[in-house]
Design a protein around this motif. Structure first.
Motif, PDB file in Angstrom:
ATOM      1  N   ALA A 216       0.812  -1.243   0.177  1.00 43.42           N
ATOM      2  CA  ALA A 216       0.070   0.029   0.021  1.00 43.42           C
ATOM      3  C   ALA A 216       0.810   1.299  -0.107  1.00 43.42           C
ATOM      4  CB  ALA A 216      -0.800   0.251   1.040  1.00 43.42           C
ATOM      5  N   ILE A 217       1.940   1.218   0.498  1.00 48.85           N
ATOM      6  CA  ILE A 217       2.826   2.422   0.839  1.00 48.85           C
ATOM      7  C   ILE A 217       3.116   3.116  -0.643  1.00 48.85           C
ATOM      8  CG2 ILE A 217       5.103   3.261   1.290  1.00 48.85           C
ATOM      9  CD1 ILE A 217       4.933   1.927   3.978  1.00 48.85           C
ATOM     10  N   PRO A 218       3.613   2.081  -1.580  1.00 54.16           N
ATOM     11  CA  PRO A 218       3.666   2.743  -3.018  1.00 54.16           C
ATOM     12  C   PRO A 218       2.380   3.456  -3.666  1.00 54.16           C
ATOM     13  CG  PRO A 218       4.737   0.615  -3.044  1.00 54.16           C
ATOM     14  CD  PRO A 218       3.799   0.811  -1.554  1.00 54.16           C
ATOM     15  N   ASP A 219       1.224   2.888  -3.238  1.00 56.71           N
ATOM     16  CA  ASP A 219      -0.029   3.686  -3.767  1.00 56.71           C
ATOM     17  C   ASP A 219      -0.055   5.007  -2.920  1.00 56.71           C
ATOM     18  OD1 ASP A 219      -0.459   1.651  -5.563  1.00 56.71           O
ATOM     19  OD2 ASP A 219      -1.659   0.618  -4.225  1.00 56.71           O
ATOM     20  N   TYR A 220      -0.017   5.158  -1.728  1.00 55.21           N
ATOM     21  CA  TYR A 220      -0.155   6.060  -0.810  1.00 55.21           C
ATOM     22  C   TYR A 220       0.867   7.068  -1.407  1.00 55.21           C
ATOM     23  CZ  TYR A 220      -3.000   3.380   2.301  1.00 55.21           C
ATOM     24  OH  TYR A 220      -3.577   2.554   2.977  1.00 55.21           O
ATOM     25  N   PHE A 221       2.016   6.926  -1.584  1.00 50.81           N
ATOM     26  CA  PHE A 221       3.146   7.745  -2.263  1.00 50.81           C
ATOM     27  C   PHE A 221       2.588   8.398  -3.578  1.00 50.81           C
ATOM     28  CE2 PHE A 221       6.823   8.118  -5.123  1.00 50.81           C
ATOM     29  CZ  PHE A 221       7.225   9.042  -4.464  1.00 50.81           C
ATOM     30  N   ALA A 222       2.157   7.329  -4.436  1.00 47.63           N
ATOM     31  CA  ALA A 222       1.754   8.153  -5.703  1.00 47.63           C
ATOM     32  C   ALA A 222       0.555   8.920  -5.494  1.00 47.63           C
ATOM     33  CB  ALA A 222       1.313   6.774  -6.703  1.00 47.63           C
ATOM     34  N   GLN A 223      -0.373   8.754  -4.533  1.00 51.42           N
ATOM     35  CA  GLN A 223      -1.494   9.681  -4.595  1.00 51.42           C
ATOM     36  C   GLN A 223      -0.974  11.016  -3.979  1.00 51.42           C
ATOM     37  OE1 GLN A 223      -4.718   8.073  -1.985  1.00 51.42           O
ATOM     38  NE2 GLN A 223      -4.279   6.127  -2.702  1.00 51.42           N
TER      39      GLN A 223
END
Length: 464
Positions: free
Chosen positions: A71-78
């Motif tokens: 999930a952290i890569p997705d949060y970072f992308a957001q």
């Protein structure tokens, strides 16, 4: 999810992201579903084991670790999209809270695209090929056409350069005939150098019926010792070309007069030269702009550009059924030389990218909704899909900002092209009107050769 951005030294920023416990619980659910597909639980088919059973079997912490990783890569992308951060390299992630329980917080330090200065961009001067058609160019095309209709006629005089001679030739080495260097009634053009240089020297001034012998090195450069040749001159012919007149024009083309044929060549050559000059103009403007960039270019940008260019080369070679090793051998390059060439071109490309962005910023060039609609419609037309669907896919993939950047850079290049001083190789100014195509003519000749574009009148092969 909450996030903030903080500028750092060295062309980097720090994104600080906080995800509350309730939101992160969704990531944990996703992690359990992923784990369920990968582990075998007695009594359950793969992917069907309930979360409670998995928690009891493997523990909650395993799913939390999986959720953090996923999930952290997705949060970072957001966060990147939210703050419009122009990332050019992978981030350095530091989880500061929530590794074991509760809300999750992490920092992401990432390198961003720098802003450069390009002083003097409004006063660029570039040199491009002249788009003006010369009389010599038209004459050269007419001579090529004449040559296609020329005839070989026997002459009663010694052979001269350019003549065609019919010969019997016998090549041998150490008294043994050599296959490939022995032939009867062989038609050879004097001065072509297709066999050995010494043959042309002997043929100049030779007469019909003359026999001569000479020695010469092997044409391939292989083997030891000279080769011996014996040659009999049987016939001498010269190419006679038709007169350049209206009769020739009507025979060799669809035109009735030579003036009409010349005018058509002028138009065709002009189209090619305009296309080449226009393409060169945009390329030279980019190169001149890159020279104004004195800032150090981030290695991440150069590396990404090198990788893209290398991948493009590999794809083209694969389409031709050739490996990189074969291409290197044929081109006489080493792998180190290729990488150095890629680095040089990638560095220039990265400079152009940064400089065009700087010009767009300085001149306030913005992307309108109409610009985006036109871009998506053009792309959709090429791919045969619906423009609205294409736009949705780009937005869903987070690519709309990249599309906007491409349009802004294109606008910046157009702005420069409209204002740059243009000269030819001799320093003479070029009028932009000379680069424009007539309204009824297509503007897509840039990738073709001049000969291919202009040599369209031949309707029969050389009968010699």
């Amino acid at each position: 999810m909450k996030s903030t951005v903080e500028p750092l030294e060295g062309n980097k920023v720090k994104l600080s992201v906080e995800v509350d416990e309730q939101e992160f619980e969704k990531a944990i659910d996703d992690a359990f579903r992923k784990i369920a597909r990968e582990v075998r639980i007695p009594g359950f088919r793969p992917g069907k084991a309930p979360r409670k059973v998995l928690e009891a079997r493997i523990g909650r912490q395993a799913a939390r670790v999986q959720a953090l990783n996923d999930a952290i890569p997705d949060y970072f992308a957001q966060a990147v999209v939210e703050h419009d951060v122009d990332v050019i390299a992978a981030p350095e992630i530091d989880i500061v809270d929530g590794q074991d329980h509760g809300a999750v917080a992490f920092d992401a330090v990432v390198e961003v695209r720098p802003q450069v200065t390009v002083p003097g961009y409004a006063g660029l001067r570039v040199t491009i090929p002249s788009p003006t058609v010369t009389t010599e160019e038209i004459d050269a095309q007419l001579e090529r056409l004449r040559a296609q209709f020329g005839e070989l006629v026997a002459v009663d005089r010694p052979a001269a350069a350019g003549d065609y001679v019919t010969i019997d030739i016998a090549g041998s080495q150490d008294g043994e005939p050599l296959e490939g260097l022995t032939a009867d009634d062989y038609l050879y053009q004097v001065g072509s150098g297709l066999i050995v240089r010494e043959l042309d020297e002997q043929l100049r001034g030779a007469k019909v019926g003359e026999i001569f012998e000479f020695d010469a090195p092997h044409p391939s450069g292989e083997g030891e010792g000279d080769l011996h040749f014996r040659v009999l001159v049987k016939e001498i012919k010269e190419r006679q070309l038709p007169e350049l007149d209206d009769e020739f024009a009507s025979e060799a083309s669809e035109f009735d007069t030579l003036d009409e044929l010349r005018a058509d060549y002028a138009t065709r050559i002009g189209m090619v030269k305009k296309a080449r000059a226009s393409m060169a103009l945009r390329e030279k403007v980019g190169e001149a702009l890159a020279e104004l960039v004195e800032d150090e270019i981030p290695e991440a940008l150069v590396t990404a550009e090198m990788r893209e260019r290398l991948n493009d080369l590999l794809m083209r070679l694969q389409a031709q059924g050739m490996s990189l090793e074969q291409w290197l051998e044929l081109s006489g390059r080493t792998q180190e030389q290729l990488l150095e060439e890629l680095r040089e071109t990638a560095t220039v490309s990265a400079k152009v990218d940064l400089a065009l962005r700087a010009v767009a910023d300085a001149e306030g060039l913005e992307v309108t909704e109409e610009d985006l609609d036109a871009e998506y419609e053009a792309a959709a037309s090429r791919l045969g899909v619906d423009p609205a669907r294409m736009r949705e896919e780009f937005a869903r993939g987070g690519q709309e900002q990249a599309v906007r950047s491409d349009i802004r850079k294109r606008k910046a290049l157009d702005w420069l092209v409209e204002r740059v001083e243009i000269v030819d190789e001799e320093g003479h100014p070029i009028d932009r009107a000379d680069l424009e195509y007539p309204a009824d003519e297509p503007a897509d000749h840039g990738g073709e050769s001049e000969a291919a574009d202009t040599d369209t009148h031949r309707d029969e092969e050389d009968d010699s």
